[in-house]
Enzyme design. Sequence first.
Site, PDB file in Angstrom:
ATOM      1  N   ASP A 209     -14.811   5.401  32.475  1.00  0.00           N
ATOM      2  CA  ASP A 209     -15.619   5.044  31.309  1.00  0.00           C
ATOM      3  C   ASP A 209     -15.716   3.535  31.403  1.00  0.00           C
ATOM      4  OD1 ASP A 209     -16.388   4.036  28.777  1.00  0.00           O
ATOM      5  OD2 ASP A 209     -15.982   6.011  27.933  1.00  0.00           O
ATOM      6  N   HIS A 210     -16.875   3.027  31.825  1.00  0.00           N
ATOM      7  CA  HIS A 210     -16.894   1.601  32.174  1.00  0.00           C
ATOM      8  C   HIS A 210     -16.630   0.699  30.972  1.00  0.00           C
ATOM      9  CE1 HIS A 210     -21.136   1.718  30.857  1.00  0.00           C
ATOM     10  NE2 HIS A 210     -21.081   0.407  30.791  1.00  0.00           N
ATOM     11  N   HIS A 272     -17.999   6.311  25.391  1.00  0.00           N
ATOM     12  CA  HIS A 272     -17.743   4.892  25.101  1.00  0.00           C
ATOM     13  C   HIS A 272     -17.274   4.647  23.668  1.00  0.00           C
ATOM     14  CE1 HIS A 272     -19.659   4.580  28.887  1.00  0.00           C
ATOM     15  NE2 HIS A 272     -20.904   4.489  28.478  1.00  0.00           N
TER      16      HIS A 272
HETATM   17  C1  BG6 Z   1     -24.122   4.167  30.057  1.00  0.00           C
HETATM   18  C2  BG6 Z   1     -25.188   4.972  29.383  1.00  0.00           C
HETATM   19  O1  BG6 Z   1     -22.933   4.888  30.132  1.00  0.00           O
HETATM   20  O2  BG6 Z   1     -23.903   2.960  29.326  1.00  0.00           O
HETATM   21  C3  BG6 Z   1     -26.463   4.171  29.255  1.00  0.00           C
HETATM   22  O3  BG6 Z   1     -25.427   6.155  30.119  1.00  0.00           O
HETATM   23  C4  BG6 Z   1     -26.207   2.848  28.593  1.00  0.00           C
HETATM   24  O4  BG6 Z   1     -27.449   4.904  28.534  1.00  0.00           O
HETATM   25  C5  BG6 Z   1     -25.039   2.120  29.240  1.00  0.00           C
HETATM   26  O5  BG6 Z   1     -27.381   2.066  28.692  1.00  0.00           O
HETATM   27  C6  BG6 Z   1     -24.657   0.884  28.445  1.00  0.00           C
HETATM   28  O6  BG6 Z   1     -23.712   0.132  29.160  1.00  0.00           O
HETATM   29  P1  BG6 Z   1     -23.580  -1.437  28.941  1.00  0.00           P
HETATM   30  O7  BG6 Z   1     -22.395  -1.814  29.770  1.00  0.00           O
HETATM   31  O8  BG6 Z   1     -24.859  -2.047  29.405  1.00  0.00           O
HETATM   32  O9  BG6 Z   1     -23.366  -1.648  27.476  1.00  0.00           O
END
Ligand code: BG6
Length: 520
Positions: A209-210, A272
């Site tokens: 989960d980044h 997230h």
């Molecule tokens: C991803 C989603 O996990 O996270 C995307 O699938 C979203 O829809 C993205 O745009 C958002 O990541 P960040 O790091 O740009 O906030």
Amino acid sequence: MNAKFTPRGGFFKSIRLQTCPTNLPSERRRMSSQIIPVEPFDYVVFGGTGDLAERKLLPALYHRQLAGQLTEPTRIIGASRTAMTDDEYRQYTLAALKEHLKAEELDEAELAKFLARIFYVAVDAKSDQGWPQLKTLLDAGKDIVRAFYLAVSPSIFGDIADKIRDHKLITKSTRIVVEKPIGRDLASAQALNDTIGKVFKEEQIFRIDHYLGKETVQNLMALRFANALYEPLWNSAHIDHVQITVAESVGLEGRVTYYDKAGALRDMVQNHILQLLCLVAMEAPSSLDAEAVRDEKLKVLRSLKPITGANVEKLTVRGQYRAGASAGGPVNGYQEELEATSDTETFVAIKTEINNWRWAGVPFYLRTGKRLASRMSEIVIAFKPIPHSIFGESAGRIEANKLVIRLQPDEGVKQWLMIKDPGPGGMRLRHVSLDMSFAQAFEVRNPDAYERLLMDVIRSNQTLFMRRDEVEAAWNWVDPILKAWEEIGQKAQGYTSGTWGPSQAIALIERDGRTWHEND
Ligand code: BG6
């Protein structure tokens, strides 16, 4: 470090207060990011010619090269169905780096070293084609850490896992990394986990989960557990409510097929936002050990108050963007982008609670959406108002304290306080923020979340990865919401692109006498 007090009215805008004694000499600020080299590894990226590899994985690994973290004989092996030679994949990698990094980040000598680490094998997930070649390549480095990164559709996770097993590619130090979506409901998540679990042990599986790799998200743990100040107040006796907002200004970005089947609840909340909620709400783990942290997060997920057909309309709002303006220009609505009729939500707002002693009665307001007014993610801890004011009416309104943890952009922490307006002329009070922007406080580049997570896989540190039971507990809470929406036919409310979502989302919090925090 310099901290800036910013009043809402702009009266003090030019005042900077020194927050002694935490001033860091500039050498210490620069030194504050330490690079510890990792042991050599082979990273096999399935989906090596895909969007994730190009935008995130290759640039992240190159940054680790620049930082001096990669040791010999580390290799990065792209794998996908496309036929390509090593050299062609090196050209592909170079083009990706040029496209996604700043010119000043491209150091010729480091680039040459990095490209020398790049290899490529054309493999087919559904047949044996290419697998013997991959085995031969990997056998050259059989004693080093081996990581398989599945940057591919979950529909072929099982095929790839089986091939990895059948071709005897699993060594003692092998790990597998999987990206979301892990399922589209509890049953499909369980099936996917079973499929991978047949081949790999849980301690070998890294579910990314980044958001957990973002700097400020980890800072949330530092803020809570490395300071004595907040933890005694971190409960329903002192906190009125919590807000979590993950707002994006982008739209579909070409992910038409995936997104229309997913929607904002599955795409952002199930993973997230619930992970952020867990870090805000969990009890102090006994250590930073992966199991200790994940045990505590799991308890939060299992304590979320269920949302069902009986309360879904009151507690949730679905929205979908219409035409409007974003990033300075006119943009189409969701359905025009999709070129189809759809009721998929691109926005969701939820009011939830956590049924435990610490949080009983404290609402958590969650919202996320695409094509909103700006890209902004933050967590707001809104404290309770003072119990009694000794100041007369002329002092002005006394606002409750707020702690705002900004994830992006401009990562940092703001503590909103009441102070006295300077100067003679009676006691007037103002709401100001003690503002710490990490970019100002530390002169280091803020690494992308993937840089940390990719290295954590090599270090075999699972603290920032989701355990199977966490993913399933999150689906267990999300499933009834999806089901309830369907049962009662709750429609996505239109909102103009470039705004903060449908008016119903504002009503969701204002009904309770509260407002969404303004991003200032
Ligand atoms: C991803 C989603 O996990 O996270 C995307 O699938 C979203 O829809 C993205 O745009 C958002 O990541 P960040 O790091 O740009 O906030």
